[in-house]
Design a protein around this motif. Structure first.
Motif, PDB file in Angstrom:
ATOM      1  N   GLU A 619      -1.861  -8.968  -8.038  1.00 35.47           N
ATOM      2  CA  GLU A 619      -2.392  -8.122  -9.118  1.00 35.47           C
ATOM      3  C   GLU A 619      -0.982  -6.717  -9.563  1.00 35.47           C
ATOM      4  N   HIS A 620      -0.926  -5.840  -7.995  1.00 33.98           N
ATOM      5  CA  HIS A 620      -0.734  -4.629  -8.805  1.00 33.98           C
ATOM      6  C   HIS A 620       0.280  -4.297  -7.963  1.00 33.98           C
ATOM      7  N   GLY A 621       1.685  -5.304  -7.656  1.00 29.98           N
ATOM      8  CA  GLY A 621       2.938  -5.725  -6.674  1.00 29.98           C
ATOM      9  C   GLY A 621       2.924  -4.924  -5.307  1.00 29.98           C
ATOM     10  N   ALA A 622       4.026  -3.661  -6.335  1.00 27.75           N
ATOM     11  CA  ALA A 622       4.542  -3.261  -5.070  1.00 27.75           C
ATOM     12  C   ALA A 622       3.990  -2.231  -4.503  1.00 27.75           C
ATOM     13  N   GLU A 623       2.574  -1.394  -5.452  1.00 27.99           N
ATOM     14  CA  GLU A 623       1.645  -0.562  -4.929  1.00 27.99           C
ATOM     15  C   GLU A 623       0.355  -1.859  -3.947  1.00 27.99           C
ATOM     16  N   GLY A 624      -0.021  -2.742  -4.326  1.00 23.63           N
ATOM     17  CA  GLY A 624      -0.782  -3.098  -3.103  1.00 23.63           C
ATOM     18  C   GLY A 624      -0.120  -3.773  -2.679  1.00 23.63           C
ATOM     19  N   SER A 625       1.462  -4.462  -2.325  1.00 25.84           N
ATOM     20  CA  SER A 625       1.959  -4.404  -1.110  1.00 25.84           C
ATOM     21  C   SER A 625       1.943  -3.205  -0.317  1.00 25.84           C
ATOM     22  N   ALA A 626       2.312  -1.894  -0.734  1.00 25.83           N
ATOM     23  CA  ALA A 626       2.236  -0.869   0.421  1.00 25.83           C
ATOM     24  C   ALA A 626       1.191  -0.535   0.599  1.00 25.83           C
ATOM     25  N   ILE A 627       0.211  -0.574  -0.097  1.00 25.51           N
ATOM     26  CA  ILE A 627      -1.415  -0.296   0.652  1.00 25.51           C
ATOM     27  C   ILE A 627      -1.548  -0.969   1.784  1.00 25.51           C
ATOM     28  N   VAL A 628      -1.583  -2.564   1.792  1.00 25.66           N
ATOM     29  CA  VAL A 628      -1.860  -3.754   3.052  1.00 25.66           C
ATOM     30  C   VAL A 628      -0.891  -3.255   4.197  1.00 25.66           C
ATOM     31  N   SER A 629       0.465  -2.996   3.813  1.00 25.69           N
ATOM     32  CA  SER A 629       1.434  -2.442   4.599  1.00 25.69           C
ATOM     33  C   SER A 629       1.207  -1.294   5.417  1.00 25.69           C
TER      34      SER A 629
END
Length: 689
Positions: A619-629
């Protein structure tokens, strides 16, 4: 002429003076407590007669104890006049003593007037002897007698007021001692006055009548003692009667209070609230106006009561009730129904929105209010609102609908408010059915376990499972945890249900091993109520040992929010679990406090990323990936494994693998399975070593 005294009559005169003084002190206490002005006046008059006769008798008996070489007697009219002066002085003393305030000026003025009255009585009594030539008084002794009379009178007024409280400690002993001092002072005044008298040689008593002095003294003494004793008895009887009347009145007041008010908080109770709501219904029906019922209970109160004890719980309820009174309008009724349930009756509202504004005001002030008691408030209310007439036209209906709305507020996240809607009746009915099903579930065998598989992030091999409880009811069907666990948590049944989950998990592990299948590590969730149990670790250890399963096969999951509610206690419990061989995981990471300092101190085996962040990968693309990472990197830096929940798409799976997420679970990989189906999975799926 040379005078002499009869010792026994002197002693009798002193006894009469002391008894008269005690009577004065007792009457003062009695009169001062009377509420009626008419009764106080009547007791002053009666008491003045008794006291006047007592003081006059002391002087008269002392005069009878006095003898000269010539016959002595006393003129009746003059003697009666001296008696009148004694009664007048006594009335003055009672009036001055029983006023609302006894100032220093009033004390001095009263002492002077009363002293002159007593001195006047004494010297009038002396004049009743009708001596020829007349008695000559020495100025020095005369002045001393006046000073003693004024001083004794002032002291008497002060002591009478100081000892006017019948309920004071050792009041009888104190009054007796004071009466003895006053008796000495009154006798001292008399004998100082007698010392001032000089009877010329050859003087004759014109009032001599030949009456036997001893007989007259005896009659006067007995008559006076009878009057004083009867007065004291009447005073004590009246005091006892007043005490009983007061006790009965107080008891009636307590009965009325118990019948109408809550004993802990002093708020109106259910009966009083019912009466006021009925009046509000009648009034609103006549005036076609609107009123609201705000039903609330305290979020987290049962946790406080169970962990800290009922005395602390009572303190919280009392503090909350006082603060609630400050949050509502002065015209509103605040009542306690029992437990942690409170109701506000808000009348004369202009619109539905006014009720919402009032509820929001209560919540806002409870969150941020600065209170005079300076105590932190550990609970917040959830509020349900029912309106008259649209939500009901009876007390029971309005309360039931407000209660249903309150539970909807709890389901919406707690510490908020909701208006009643018709659909809530169905939800409330279903809640009652679930409560009934939970009550019988353990004994009826209505619970069952499902196991959601967990897979290795790199090899896709099976690494374990999470135990998920289900409730299967004959009427309600199969219920998921999200529907019945909150109800079990509120009722406290979750504690025994939690023990059942661990026991059944261990038994299932043994069954798989008995079938020749690999031993699986199974994660079990711990609820907030379970974490409050002081013997939780010992109970879990006993269950696992009794079932013959190694502690390493069980991992307990604690949500981040619950772990941070009392972080020091959580750390202590985690250490105790780990010392006994259990592993701990922090569940729903990222949705709570996310305190890095405490996360480092927890030293748990796993962090479970909440499904909210897993969904955010799409849903949030790069921002979502950054948080999980960032979460995965943080966990790895602290030597913790990471488990991603809610994996439902191939894209999520690919991203998590690229981030080197250790373990994953979700519907894409495997749905929760029955124990038998999970056993089949174990047979056909590669299991991580």
């Amino acid at each position: 002429m040379q005078s002499t005294y009869n010792f026994w009559l002197v002693a009798i005169s002193f006894a009469v003076a002391t008894l008269a003084s005690y009577t004065a002190l007792d009457l003062t206490g009695r009169i001062f407590l009377l509420a009626s002005a008419r009764l106080r006046h009547a007791w002053r008059l009666g008491g003045a007669v008794a006291l006047g006769v007592g003081i006059w008798s002391m002087h008269f008996i002392a005069m009878l104890a006095f003898s000269l070489p010539i016959p002595l007697g006393y003129d009746f009219a003059t003697t009666a006049c001296s008696l009148g002066l004694a009664i007048g002085a006594s009335y003055l003393a009672l009036v001055m003593t029983t006023r609302a305030r006894l100032t220093a000026l009033r004390l001095l003025s009263g002492g002077i007037l009363m002293g002159f009255g007593i001195a006047g009585m004494h010297y009038t009594g002396m004049a009743a002897m009708d001596m020829t030539p007349g008695i000559h008084y020495q100025p020095g002794w005369f002045a001393i007698s006046l000073a003693i009379a004024i001083g004794a009178s002032s002291a008497a007024l002060w002591m009478a007021r100081a000892l006017s409280n019948d309920d004071a400690r050792n009041v009888f002993q104190k009054r007796s001692g004071a009466a003895l001092v006053m008796g000495i002072a009154i006798s001292g005044m008399h004998y100082a006055g007698m010392a001032a008298a000089d009877f010329p040689l050859g003087a004759v008593c014109g009032a001599a009548n030949g009456v036997n002095t001893i007989w007259l003294a005896a009659m006067v003494s007995l008559f006076t003692l009878a009057i004083l004793i009867v007065t004291l008895m009447l005073s004590r009887f009246d005091a006892r009667t007043t005490f009983l009347v007061g006790a009965v009145s107080k008891l009636n007041g307590q009965i009325i209070r118990l019948a109408t008010l809550d004993s802990l908080t002093g708020l109106p109770n259910r009966a009083t609230l019912t009466e006021r709501v009925e009046r509000a219904i009648q009034s609103s029906r006549r005036e076609r106006s609107l009123f609201a019922i705000l039903f609330m209970d305290l979020d987290g109160f049962k946790t406080i009561n169970d962990s800290l004890g009922h005395s602390v719980g009572d303190d919280v309820l009392a503090a909350f009730s006082q603060r609630l009174l400050q949050c509502v309008r002065s015209s509103d009724t605040v009542a306690r129904l029992g437990g942690d349930e409170f109701v506000v009756l808000a009348e004369h509202l202009a619109s539905r929105e006014d009720a919402g504004v009032l509820a929001e005001s209560v919540l806002e002030r409870m969150r941020h209010g600065i209170w005079s008691d300076s105590q932190p408030l550990q609970v917040m209310p959830s509020i349900g609102i029912a309106l008259y007439p649209q939500d009901g036209d009876t007390v029971d209906t309005l309360l039931k609908h407000a209660d249903a709305a309150m539970y909807e507020a709890k389901r919406a996240g707690r510490s908020t408010y909701r208006f009643f809607e018709r659909s809530m009746n169905e939800a409330a009915t279903r809640t009652l059915l679930i409560q009934s099903a939970l009550h019988e579930a353990l004994s009826a065998g209505s619970f069952t376990l499902h196991f959601q598989p967990k897979f290795h992030g790199g090899t896709d091999s099976l690494v374990g499972a999470e135990a998920l409880i289900r409730l299967i009811d004959s009427k309600l069907g199969t219920l998921p945890p999200l529907e019945f666990i909150p109800i079990a948590e509120r009722s406290g049944q979750i504690v025994q249900i939690g023990y059942w989950v661990v026991r059944e998990t261990c038994r299932q592990i043994r069954r798989w091993i008995a079938e020749g299948l690999p031993a699986m590590k199974v994660a079990v969730n711990l609820s907030p109520r379970q974490l409050l149990q002081p013997n939780l670790v010992a109970e879990m250890l006993a269950i696992v040992q009794a079932e013959g399963v190694p502690c390493q096969q069980i991992m307990f999951e604690i949500t981040e929010t619950v772990a941070m509610q009392d972080a020091p206690k959580t750390i202590e419990m985690i250490r105790e679990f780990q010392a006994n061989g259990f592993e701990i995981a922090i569940d729903d990471f990222g949705t709570g406090y996310s305190s890095l300092a405490y996360l480092q101190r927890f030293r748990v085996k796993q962090l479970k990323i909440d499904r909210f962040f897993t969904n955010g990968l799409d849903e949030h693309g790069a921002e979502g990936s950054a948080i999980v990472s960032a979460i995965i990197a943080l966990a790895h830096s602290l030597e913790m494994d990471v488990v991603a929940e809610g994996v439902e798409t191939e894209s999520q799976l690919d991203i998590l693998k690229s981030m080197q997420c250790d373990e994953m679970q979700g519907f894409l990989l495997g749905k929760p399975l029955s124990a038998n189906d999970f056993g089949d999975l174990l047979k056909h799926r590669t299991v991580a070593a």
